[in-house]
Design a protein around this motif. Structure first.
Motif, PDB file in Angstrom:
ATOM      1  N   ILE A 310      50.017  49.439  42.381  1.00 17.97           N
ATOM      2  CA  ILE A 310      49.973  48.118  41.737  1.00 17.97           C
ATOM      3  C   ILE A 310      48.859  48.074  40.694  1.00 17.97           C
ATOM      4  O   ILE A 310      49.058  47.597  39.570  1.00 17.97           O
ATOM      5  CB  ILE A 310      49.769  47.006  42.787  1.00 17.97           C
ATOM      6  N   LEU A 311      47.688  48.578  41.048  1.00 13.01           N
ATOM      7  CA  LEU A 311      46.551  48.555  40.118  1.00 13.01           C
ATOM      8  C   LEU A 311      46.831  49.413  38.883  1.00 13.01           C
ATOM      9  O   LEU A 311      46.493  49.030  37.750  1.00 13.01           O
ATOM     10  CB  LEU A 311      45.281  49.033  40.829  1.00 13.01           C
ATOM     11  N   PHE A 312      47.470  50.572  39.086  1.00 14.41           N
ATOM     12  CA  PHE A 312      47.805  51.450  37.960  1.00 14.41           C
ATOM     13  C   PHE A 312      48.724  50.723  36.973  1.00 14.41           C
ATOM     14  O   PHE A 312      48.488  50.720  35.756  1.00 14.41           O
ATOM     15  CB  PHE A 312      48.465  52.725  38.481  1.00 14.41           C
ATOM     16  N   ASN A 313      49.767  50.092  37.486  1.00 16.99           N
ATOM     17  CA  ASN A 313      50.721  49.398  36.619  1.00 16.99           C
ATOM     18  C   ASN A 313      50.144  48.119  36.022  1.00 16.99           C
ATOM     19  O   ASN A 313      50.479  47.751  34.900  1.00 16.99           O
ATOM     20  CB  ASN A 313      51.999  49.087  37.403  1.00 16.99           C
ATOM     21  N   LEU A 314      49.269  47.457  36.771  1.00 16.74           N
ATOM     22  CA  LEU A 314      48.603  46.276  36.228  1.00 16.74           C
ATOM     23  C   LEU A 314      47.751  46.645  35.019  1.00 16.74           C
ATOM     24  O   LEU A 314      47.763  45.958  33.994  1.00 16.74           O
ATOM     25  CB  LEU A 314      47.725  45.626  37.305  1.00 16.74           C
ATOM     26  N   VAL A 315      47.010  47.752  35.122  1.00 18.97           N
ATOM     27  CA  VAL A 315      46.166  48.198  33.997  1.00 18.97           C
ATOM     28  C   VAL A 315      47.028  48.527  32.777  1.00 18.97           C
ATOM     29  O   VAL A 315      46.682  48.158  31.642  1.00 18.97           O
ATOM     30  CB  VAL A 315      45.307  49.411  34.419  1.00 18.97           C
ATOM     31  N   LEU A 316      48.153  49.214  32.992  1.00 22.57           N
ATOM     32  CA  LEU A 316      49.062  49.517  31.869  1.00 22.57           C
ATOM     33  C   LEU A 316      49.534  48.240  31.183  1.00 22.57           C
ATOM     34  O   LEU A 316      49.554  48.142  29.942  1.00 22.57           O
ATOM     35  CB  LEU A 316      50.280  50.302  32.368  1.00 22.57           C
ATOM     36  N   THR A 317      49.929  47.248  31.967  1.00 22.05           N
ATOM     37  CA  THR A 317      50.418  45.981  31.411  1.00 22.05           C
ATOM     38  C   THR A 317      49.313  45.233  30.688  1.00 22.05           C
ATOM     39  O   THR A 317      49.516  44.682  29.597  1.00 22.05           O
ATOM     40  CB  THR A 317      50.988  45.103  32.548  1.00 22.05           C
ATOM     41  N   LEU A 318      48.123  45.207  31.285  1.00 19.55           N
ATOM     42  CA  LEU A 318      46.997  44.498  30.660  1.00 19.55           C
ATOM     43  C   LEU A 318      46.599  45.122  29.328  1.00 19.55           C
ATOM     44  O   LEU A 318      46.207  44.424  28.387  1.00 19.55           O
ATOM     45  CB  LEU A 318      45.793  44.496  31.616  1.00 19.55           C
ATOM     46  N   ASN A 319      46.672  46.443  29.231  1.00 13.32           N
ATOM     47  CA  ASN A 319      46.307  47.100  27.970  1.00 13.32           C
ATOM     48  C   ASN A 319      47.182  46.634  26.803  1.00 13.32           C
ATOM     49  O   ASN A 319      46.749  46.654  25.649  1.00 13.32           O
ATOM     50  CB  ASN A 319      46.408  48.618  28.125  1.00 13.32           C
ATOM     51  N   ASN A 320      48.395  46.191  27.112  1.00 14.60           N
ATOM     52  CA  ASN A 320      49.301  45.723  26.059  1.00 14.60           C
ATOM     53  C   ASN A 320      48.988  44.305  25.601  1.00 14.60           C
ATOM     54  O   ASN A 320      49.461  43.886  24.541  1.00 14.60           O
ATOM     55  CB  ASN A 320      50.756  45.786  26.550  1.00 14.60           C
ATOM     56  N   VAL A 321      48.221  43.546  26.418  1.00 13.16           N
ATOM     57  CA  VAL A 321      47.956  42.136  26.068  1.00 13.16           C
ATOM     58  C   VAL A 321      46.462  41.828  25.967  1.00 13.16           C
ATOM     59  O   VAL A 321      46.069  40.677  25.813  1.00 13.16           O
ATOM     60  CB  VAL A 321      48.602  41.191  27.112  1.00 13.16           C
ATOM     61  N   SER A 322      45.620  42.864  26.054  1.00 12.95           N
ATOM     62  CA  SER A 322      44.178  42.639  26.143  1.00 12.95           C
ATOM     63  C   SER A 322      43.589  41.955  24.926  1.00 12.95           C
ATOM     64  O   SER A 322      42.545  41.295  25.018  1.00 12.95           O
ATOM     65  CB  SER A 322      43.450  43.974  26.379  1.00 12.95           C
ATOM     66  N   GLU A 323      44.257  42.077  23.771  1.00 15.43           N
ATOM     67  CA  GLU A 323      43.709  41.490  22.540  1.00 15.43           C
ATOM     68  C   GLU A 323      44.018  40.000  22.406  1.00 15.43           C
ATOM     69  O   GLU A 323      43.607  39.370  21.427  1.00 15.43           O
ATOM     70  CB  GLU A 323      44.241  42.241  21.319  1.00 15.43           C
ATOM     71  N   ARG A 324      44.721  39.425  23.359  1.00 18.87           N
ATOM     72  CA  ARG A 324      45.079  38.014  23.232  1.00 18.87           C
ATOM     73  C   ARG A 324      43.854  37.095  23.318  1.00 18.87           C
ATOM     74  O   ARG A 324      43.867  35.993  22.770  1.00 18.87           O
ATOM     75  CB  ARG A 324      46.086  37.622  24.321  1.00 18.87           C
ATOM     76  N   SER A 325      42.821  37.526  24.023  1.00 17.81           N
ATOM     77  CA  SER A 325      41.599  36.713  24.139  1.00 17.81           C
ATOM     78  C   SER A 325      40.467  37.579  24.659  1.00 17.81           C
ATOM     79  O   SER A 325      40.699  38.655  25.207  1.00 17.81           O
ATOM     80  CB  SER A 325      41.816  35.537  25.101  1.00 17.81           C
ATOM     81  N   GLU A 326      39.239  37.096  24.473  1.00 22.33           N
ATOM     82  CA  GLU A 326      38.085  37.812  25.028  1.00 22.33           C
ATOM     83  C   GLU A 326      38.172  37.858  26.550  1.00 22.33           C
ATOM     84  O   GLU A 326      37.806  38.854  27.173  1.00 22.33           O
ATOM     85  CB  GLU A 326      36.774  37.120  24.610  1.00 22.33           C
ATOM     86  N   GLY A 327      38.671  36.758  27.134  1.00 23.01           N
ATOM     87  CA  GLY A 327      38.835  36.723  28.582  1.00 23.01           C
ATOM     88  C   GLY A 327      39.807  37.773  29.073  1.00 23.01           C
ATOM     89  O   GLY A 327      39.562  38.436  30.090  1.00 23.01           O
ATOM     90  N   MET A 328      40.927  37.957  28.347  1.00 23.20           N
ATOM     91  CA  MET A 328      41.923  38.942  28.759  1.00 23.20           C
ATOM     92  C   MET A 328      41.383  40.358  28.563  1.00 23.20           C
ATOM     93  O   MET A 328      41.670  41.263  29.357  1.00 23.20           O
ATOM     94  CB  MET A 328      43.219  38.747  27.976  1.00 23.20           C
ATOM     95  N   LYS A 329      40.583  40.539  27.532  1.00 24.79           N
ATOM     96  CA  LYS A 329      39.954  41.853  27.312  1.00 24.79           C
ATOM     97  C   LYS A 329      39.012  42.187  28.473  1.00 24.79           C
ATOM     98  O   LYS A 329      38.983  43.317  28.962  1.00 24.79           O
ATOM     99  CB  LYS A 329      39.176  41.833  25.991  1.00 24.79           C
ATOM    100  N   ASN A 330      38.272  41.171  28.921  1.00 26.81           N
ATOM    101  CA  ASN A 330      37.372  41.357  30.054  1.00 26.81           C
ATOM    102  C   ASN A 330      38.153  41.667  31.330  1.00 26.81           C
ATOM    103  O   ASN A 330      37.773  42.565  32.109  1.00 26.81           O
ATOM    104  CB  ASN A 330      36.514  40.106  30.251  1.00 26.81           C
ATOM    105  N   ILE A 331      39.255  40.954  31.553  1.00 21.02           N
ATOM    106  CA  ILE A 331      40.093  41.194  32.728  1.00 21.02           C
ATOM    107  C   ILE A 331      40.611  42.638  32.720  1.00 21.02           C
ATOM    108  O   ILE A 331      40.636  43.323  33.743  1.00 21.02           O
ATOM    109  CB  ILE A 331      41.297  40.216  32.753  1.00 21.02           C
ATOM    110  N   THR A 332      41.000  43.112  31.537  1.00 19.13           N
ATOM    111  CA  THR A 332      41.516  44.488  31.405  1.00 19.13           C
ATOM    112  C   THR A 332      40.444  45.506  31.786  1.00 19.13           C
ATOM    113  O   THR A 332      40.703  46.444  32.553  1.00 19.13           O
ATOM    114  CB  THR A 332      41.995  44.741  29.964  1.00 19.13           C
TER     115      THR A 332
END
Length: 631
Positions: A310-332
């Motif tokens: 789950i964590l592996f796939n979550l990281v892959l998905t987050l990398n595709n949306v990390s630029e949407r906000s500083e918060g999302m970049k931090n989550i990634t």
């Protein structure tokens, strides 16, 4: 040296300026030793017995030296005492110094997180009301120190504070007004910075560097309550991952998706999956009494594989949306670090110099990977800066070998400054001899039974210090109804101690957190009972591994590690009894092993010199003390 006399003599500046200050020879000698250590940039270990006045003994030479100094303490209580009491008193004599108090992250408001969760919270009315109260307080606070804020529930605390992982640092929109950043900036500009050991070792281990390190500009470091340092240092030179950290990531991910319009169903599904498996893992681990390595290799394998996936796939998905906000970049970034830590901490591999272990609480657990020996790591960090380690209890029979060995320090100065109190005159001691094996329920029951005459004779107050919660509950059950009792956990510590002070003839039953840092001066505390020698359990995996490592390098795990720890804790507990020259009291130790085992002589020699008397004499002594107090 002559200049220090002008401060510490009977007619010196401190006597003239500070109410009730008592000049003591031991304090002057310690101040002179600290002054020399500062000048020579030496590593020093100083034991200052109760009543020496060690705080002023190091504060005066620090302020005279004009060096930039960190003072690190083991408790917030001592931090506050230094900043709000001791240094303001000395401010009359040293008015030009800038002093700063710096606490850990969890003590400061994070306005960015407060506002973020205020904007997304709708369902939990109680939590929302608490956040609103904090927002109202935030408009009035200058420091952002949450010790002055309205209290909040444990699950609300993470919504108003930051961690190293979720802090946006200079990318945060509130960075310029951030309470933590401003406190750290003020500290970097100060001459004297008061911090705690956790913050010191976080800085040394480069785990608090998003807002800049404190240490490069420091010319000297005083480590007060230094007996705590080896165990605290070990926490910062290993790895750990708590299930709470996983839960925090899930909560923050949902919050960030909500702020962006709840338009990413895939991320929300991952959050639900991760939450479900995390809860399942918590239930599994808390329900079983199994060693960490066995769980990792057998019972936990299935759920660990699921979480890794789950964590592996979550990281892959987050990398595709990390630029949407500083918060999302931090989550990634957090998810990547968490996934990496989870892999390292749960992989089945042989460990040579570290120990993996699980620390359980009521609703979560933490997996730790701890170095068994921190001596080389810590010793290498003690540079040419002057390091001054001090405590009321630091030596064993006058030497500092055990702590020097633990911290990897070969060449150091070590001195003991004896307490000015006359323990031979002020204290009597009692040892019940006919007791079962210490550490058993039978021992606790019979100990309580044997000292009931003492408790009845005591018209003052009593501390009953236990080495386990199990013993605490037995003592409480046995004394309830017969004596006025207070018990650790009944009230917050500050309220509990205030009630104790205000209630005559009370017995306060407590465990480890009351053995040190609790000053009952003026409370008519006339009896301290300690149920047994406070040995750490050899069954504890970290204790067992440390003892084995000590044996393997040619030492003796019991003599060189377990026994010194127990002696220091015992002296900490004893130190609650006598806090001034006028105090009198009875010390009761419910452990006959000091008479029957070979190590008993070392334990006795490490305690203050006092008369050990029989039961009748102990009861009579307490009656005499009570009569004197009432006259």
């Amino acid at each position: 040296m002559t200049q220090l006399h002008e401060y510490f003599d009977n007619d010196g500046f401190l006597v003239q300026e500070i109410p009730l200050f008592i000049a003591r020879e031991q304090q002057l000698r310690m101040a002179q030793a600290v002054e020399k250590s500062l000048h020579d940039k030496k590593v020093s270990f100083y034991e200052a017995g109760t009543g020496t006045g060690k705080s002023f003994a190091y504060l005066v030479p620090i302020l005279l030296s004009d060096r930039k100094v960190i003072i690190s303490t083991g408790t917030k209580t001592l931090q506050d005492q230094l900043f709000f009491q001791d240094l303001p008193l000395l401010g009359k004599l040293f008015p030009l110094h800038q002093i700063a108090l710096l606490k850990g992250r969890s003590n400061y408001l994070c306005s960015h997180r407060l506002n973020k969760f205020l904007s997304v919270m709708t369902s939990n009315e109680a939590s929302l009301a608490q956040l609103v109260r904090i927002r109202e307080w935030a408009s009035t606070t200058v420091s952002g120190d949450l010790s002055d804020a309205p209290p909040v529930d444990e699950d609300v605390q993470p919504l108003i504070t930051s961690t190293r992982e979720n802090c946006l640092a200079s990318s945060c929109p509130d960075f310029e007004t951030c309470a933590l950043y401003l406190a750290r900036k003020k500290a970097q500009e100060a001459d004297v910075i008061i911090i705690n050991h956790h913050l010191l070792f976080a800085d040394l281990a480069l785990k608090e560097d998003s807002l800049g390190s404190l240490l490069p500009e420091i010319e000297a470091i005083v480590v007060d309550e230094a007996h705590q340092v080896p165990e605290i240092a070990r926490q910062f030179f290993g790895k750990s991952l708590s299930t709470k950290r996983l839960a925090d990531l899930i909560r923050d991910l949902r919050c960030e998706v909500s702020l962006l319009g709840n338009d990413d169903r895939q991320l929300l599904n991952f959050a639900s999956l991760l939450e479900s498996e995390n809860l399942a893992m918590v239930r599994q681990v808390l329900a079983e009494d199994i060693e960490c390595e066995n769980w990792l290799r057998e019972r936990g394998q299935s759920i660990i594989k699921k979480l890794n996936n789950i964590l592996f796939n979550l990281v892959l998905t987050l990398n595709n949306v990390s630029e949407r906000s500083e918060g999302m970049k931090n989550i990634t970034n957090r998810a990547e670090e968490l996934a990496s830590d989870f892999r390292v901490l749960t992989e089945s591999s042989e460990l040579l110099d570290s120990l993996r272990w699980i620390d359980k609480s009521q609703e979560s657990f933490t997996i730790h990977l701890s170095p068994i020996d921190i001596s080389q790591t810590v010793g290498g960090l003690l540079s040419s800066t002057a390091w001054i380690f001090c405590s009321a209890t630091l030596s064993i029979d006058g030497n500092f070998n055990h702590i020097q060995r633990a911290l990897g320090i070969e060449n150091a100065i070590g001195k003991v400054f004896s307490s000015p109190f006359d323990f031979q005159r002020q204290v009597k001691a009692y040892l019940p001899l006919e007791l079962p094996k210490p550490g058993t329920d039978e021992h606790t029951h019979q100990l309580v039974e044997s000292i009931i005459p003492i408790l009845r004779s005591n018209l003052g107050r009593t501390f009953f210090l236990c080495t386990s919660y199990r013993a605490l509950h037995i003592v409480r059950e046995r004394l309830a109804g017969s004596f006025s009792i207070l018990c650790q956990g009944d009230l917050p510590q500050r309220e509990l101690l205030l009630t104790f002070r205000q209630t005559p003839r009370t017995v306060l039953i407590a465990t480890h957190s009351f053995w040190q840092g609790v000053d009952m001066k003026g409370a008519n505390l006339t009896c301290v009972v300690i149920d047994k020698l406070p040995f750490a359990s050899p069954k504890d995996p970290l204790v067992r591994a440390t003892m084995q490592a000590e044996n393997q390098r040619g030492g003796n795990g019991f003599v060189d590690y377990l026994l010194p720890q127990a002696i220091i804790r015992l002296n900490q507990g004893f130190g609650r009894l006598i806090r001034s020259e006028t105090d009198r009291g009875l010390f009761v130790l419910g452990d006959p092993r000091i008479k029957t085992h070979s190590y008993g002589e070392l334990v006795m020699s490490s305690l203050p010199d006092m008369d050990w008397i029989e039961l009748d004499g102990a009861c009579k002594y307490l009656s005499e003390i009570s009569e004197r107090s009432s006259n």
